[in-house]
Enzyme design. Sequence first.
Site, short mmCIF file in Angstrom:
data_model
loop_
_atom_site.label_atom_id
_atom_site.label_comp_id
_atom_site.label_asym_id
_atom_site.label_seq_id
_atom_site.Cartn_x
_atom_site.Cartn_y
_atom_site.Cartn_z
N HIS A 180 -4.81 -12.78 30.56
CA HIS A 180 -3.63 -12.72 29.99
C HIS A 180 -3.03 -13.65 29.93
O HIS A 180 -2.78 -14.87 30.97
CB HIS A 180 -2.80 -11.49 30.89
CG HIS A 180 -3.12 -10.20 30.68
ND1 HIS A 180 -2.94 -9.29 31.84
CD2 HIS A 180 -3.55 -9.51 29.71
CE1 HIS A 180 -3.24 -7.88 31.40
NE2 HIS A 180 -3.88 -8.09 30.31
N GLU A 184 0.57 -8.34 38.52
CA GLU A 184 -0.54 -9.45 38.54
C GLU A 184 0.16 -10.71 38.70
O GLU A 184 1.37 -10.82 38.94
CB GLU A 184 -1.38 -9.43 37.31
CG GLU A 184 -0.64 -9.71 35.91
CD GLU A 184 -1.53 -9.39 34.60
OE1 GLU A 184 -2.25 -8.48 34.87
OE2 GLU A 184 -1.57 -10.12 33.85
N ILE A 234 1.76 -3.97 19.97
CA ILE A 234 0.46 -3.85 20.54
C ILE A 234 -0.18 -5.15 20.45
O ILE A 234 -0.75 -5.70 21.23
CB ILE A 234 -0.36 -2.75 19.87
CG1 ILE A 234 0.26 -1.34 19.62
CG2 ILE A 234 -1.73 -2.78 20.65
CD1 ILE A 234 0.31 -0.74 21.07
N LYS A 255 0.68 -1.45 0.06
CA LYS A 255 -0.01 -0.04 -0.08
C LYS A 255 0.87 1.07 0.08
O LYS A 255 0.68 2.23 0.33
CB LYS A 255 -0.90 -0.14 1.31
CG LYS A 255 -1.74 -1.56 1.27
CD LYS A 255 -3.23 -0.95 1.54
CE LYS A 255 -4.03 -2.41 1.36
NZ LYS A 255 -5.48 -2.44 2.14
#
Lengths: 287, 287, 378, 378
Positions: free
Chosen positions: B248, B210, B96, B43
Amino acid sequence: MVVMVDEDTRVIVQGITGHQGQFHSQAMMDFGTNVVGGVTPGKGGQEVNGLPVFDTVQSAVDETNANASVVFVPARFAKDAAFEALDAGIELVNVITEHIPTQDAMAFAHYARYKGARVLGPNCPGVASPPDGAKLGILPNRIFEPGNVGIVSRSGTLTYEMVGALTEAGIGQSTCIGIGGDPCPGTTFIDALEMFENDPDTHEIILVGEIGGTAEEEAAAYVTEHVTKPVHAYIAGRSAPTGKQMGHAGAIVTRGQGTAESKINAFKEAGVNVMDFPTDAPEYVKA
Amino acid sequence: MVVMVDEDTRVIVQGITGHQGQFHSQAMMDFGTNVVGGVTPGKGGQEVNGLPVFDTVQSAVDETNANASVVFVPARFAKDAAFEALDAGIELVNVITEHIPTQDAMAFAHYARYKGARVLGPNCPGVASPPDGAKLGILPNRIFEPGNVGIVSRSGTLTYEMVGALTEAGIGQSTCIGIGGDPCPGTTFIDALEMFENDPDTHEIILVGEIGGTAEEEAAAYVTEHVTKPVHAYIAGRSAPTGKQMGHAGAIVTRGQGTAESKINAFKEAGVNVMDFPTDAPEYVKA
Amino acid sequence: MKLYEYQGRELFLEAGIPAPEGTVVESVEAFDDVADDLTYPVVVKAQVLTGGRGKAGGIKFADDEDEAREHIEAILGMTISGLTVEKVDLVEAIDIDKELYASILVDRSNRLPMVMISDEGGVEIESVPDEDIHKMNVNPFTGFNAYHARQLTQRLDLTKDEAKQVGNVLAKMYKIFQERDCDLIEINPLAVTSNGEVIAADSKVTINPAAEFRHQDLEGGTEDIPPLEQEANEKGIAFVKLEGDIGVIANGAGLTMATLDALEHYGGNGGVFLDLGGTDDPAKVKTCFELMTKAEPSVIFLNLFGGITKADTVAEGVVQVLEEEGLDVPLVTRIRGVNEERAREMLQDAGVTATQDLKAAAKKTVQLDKNVQAGGGA
Amino acid sequence: MKLYEYQGRELFLEAGIPAPEGTVVESVEAFDDVADDLTYPVVVKAQVLTGGRGKAGGIKFADDEDEAREHIEAILGMTISGLTVEKVDLVEAIDIDKELYASILVDRSNRLPMVMISDEGGVEIESVPDEDIHKMNVNPFTGFNAYHARQLTQRLDLTKDEAKQVGNVLAKMYKIFQERDCDLIEINPLAVTSNGEVIAADSKVTINPAAEFRHQDLEGGTEDIPPLEQEANEKGIAFVKLEGDIGVIANGAGLTMATLDALEHYGGNGGVFLDLGGTDDPAKVKTCFELMTKAEPSVIFLNLFGGITKADTVAEGVVQVLEEEGLDVPLVTRIRGVNEERAREMLQDAGVTATQDLKAAAKKTVQLDKNVQAGGGA
């Protein structure tokens, strides 16, 4: 700044139980080098020249806190040895062995970069720092004299010749680095020039190049941009024909690239003095 | 010291012609980020949000002098995209994309190390530096306020929640880094702590961890040895059972390792304040 | 994706790791068809994706065909850790002299594969003291080399030849680990036979879920996943069934965990972890509520922070759910972020508790759950 | 080790690089045995390890069996750049629309493999302007990826499908390059046929000499190496035959080159480069002189710097040569380093010129050579 080796360099010899390993571990100690041990798989627990032998580099590092290694193992095991040293945290791996496959040499050179470490060689005589009494490799002890000339070279004997001539003329050396005659050396001319430029104990630099590749042309460009100290060069192979490998794996003029003429011109343009004979070095160096 | 991004960060978006790429390239610009172009193979020549689209990262770098990249390409092409960015000289690659194979994530994290570059992510929201008006990734613009609290987190929304609470309480942020919820992140808590410790504009640090792995325990050890600034932590997953992956990929307690309890204890021993609720952040920070 | 023991064994044999020959059967009839071709004694091994088979009676030694048939009858259909045994593997019995442990897993701390080996095989590795487990990272840039084998085996009590064989097994395990995107590859026990042969006497192989697209030739076993979780996963929604009763829907894995923690803080117990993720589509909200309803929670707690996702879009989905299908259980919502006021208004208009205070909402949810447990309803 | 074109073609086909089918014959009789099985037209290609086959008439197009036989008769035994053609490859003729160039070599500057590609194939790549050659390094840590293909092909005038095929060829070339320890792998031309297929219409593959031990299945062609060089190489001695007359023996490749350069400086021409290397063994010195004598130099110049090697050990070997066999040509020696005085004495006692001065020795050697050329002898 330390150029590669000094009294804090703690050396192990990979392949210490072999003929070369035995001979040169002693010669390095005679030079003053802090050799702390050796590695030969399967021979852990033995002693060579009073040095402990370990089965693995990791064991050697754990026990001796070594930070440098000299590799004398046969070519087909050299990649394993270099990777092993780098994984064990060795910061400077000096590979003496010649005839190492080029892809192996590329692999451990780049793995060293990943590890933030340095490979010197393969197919090289090593490095000696006469003022520090520290030497890795096989450079002959007696030719050196402490002083302020830094030497970097692709050729072993030619370097000894030049160092011998300097010493005889009363001109000592700060550090002498043999980067080796293979096409893909772990340490390059540019690496050495950078170290010499930053080393207050090096006042002048001699670079010994030869035909093949474009390392000398790149070094000349680096000199122009980054080196303020006087640089003198000698290039071997002016008379060599195209397409013939002149002993060293890297010494070959191919496809019009790598000629002595191109290298000499590049150095002259960079303001580097180019010698006609290797024995002329004392005439070029102010000392 | 700049923490990852500032006004000199010139960003390209890999996968800019996709839905996410289009939306977030605009959002980043709205935040003030210097987005200079995008890449989508095939592109090249198009425009998105007024930004030029290139076929390759190398072309984008050649034309725009980009030094950072945000990767939105699908998981199976993400390794290719990250390697491409690193080979083109991009210094900060923010991945990401989620659901990237672990071995791909390991490979590009280590390739970044080899290149002297940094990967942030995968599976992460990015990084925002409100005082510099610079943001990579998908963090929502409106929650931020310039200030002096540095935040590093394994969780996206939980971080937004915390940042939102701080902003509402009038407490601004220096930089907010989402390292992502995958097991092998390119940038770790320790990397972030080191940057915050060295950043004069960061006065206090909040760490959001976490369950799963031992990154929090390692961060706690790092805090003890290297961090002088106040650190506050929140750990999600205290109520999570063993052996269950909590959303996750990295949030799983296995073989007794990775419990919230272990992490909270490690932080307490390191003198880190541990919050009970993510919304309590304003009570812990002096501002 | 976990592989059954026999699938791992097949990968091993393909890669050149010595392993016993074996035959998998799913019925006694299938066994009868092959019974004559087997060499006895054989070991009959239940194929289930869980540990503790031995203790549960899922591994039996058979001297002859009749004994094997008896064991197969007993083991097929057996339940081990909640899983039904549907296949047994019949493998040649080996004369084990020493049991080692060998594995390769992802070392998250160094972000590198890590090889682990121990003399103390045949038991759960968690029970082996750390100093008896020898570990070494392998960098993908170097691969597994001779020095890895030397360093890992040097402290094991093995003959030179045995060490060489173990090194060879480790090198091939690493090759499988890399080529097959493993999260874990474990051989326990890695047996040394009485005549000094090193053989993989078991296999445990887990393929990285994100890499399954590269290994579609492997028909992995389905793990012990409740049908509802599987349904959610197929819809791309992270859903975990927990022990308690309260259903939590939040956006983002971290926030969902934090919400469950907040409930626990106030004495409640989460029954469902459901990560709504980022969405612009009220239909996805509907799907989430459908899944949640199937889990039969006592109360549903929706905790939302609108970042990129807009709070009112989610509220719109919730209102649709209430209008179209209704909810049999109470719903508590806590809404922050983009368009939060509008979202809360929409929910309040639909008769739903909507607050911006996490703690208040958590407390209220726990109270409602207690009411339900007490039989009082909402 | 260079591979013949047909060997490279076989490697290509194995790796999945499209290449024409071919048949190698070493005689017209062998051709007659297979002539019926071939599809005509065919191209008859001389198999020699040198370039310029086309210009020398070593590549011919044949419409039918008779024409092919004629060409084979003409080409077998032909001499191209000093090499005799002993094999011809008979390959299916392809209808070439575009000729590209593709190669992978070792980029010494970056110490990485480098892929080169150009629209301007079919000619010597040295004649193609640099801006028409697209280059890209491939790091062994990443391998060849999709972006390498994209970046390399983006500036070529190709359809999307052709570019994809070229990318595929490059990826497979890289695989061969890595797995086969290549110094060079070149396809020129990489042909695009009239129906858009990308085909390797030639092959040039060089295996890294130091890595040959890993590729003993490849029976590489012997290059254009004079028998004497080959004999020396087999003895582990670096020996190069040059154009001039003076034989140089020195220790170390750099010093040997420097010695030849010194001779040239004074108007002399080196005839042999012989690197004695490091040695503790007078017998090796003897071997070197035997090889040197076979090269029939006008004068021999031995230039020695004793570092680890002791000068007197070498002198001892020289004295043995003189005593046992004698030398038909004059010998000049220049000796420095360990035990140099003793070495010079030993040589002088044996009647040999021995100095420590490189320039003086070089001048003397050139003078002696000129005497010989003038017919005066030593």
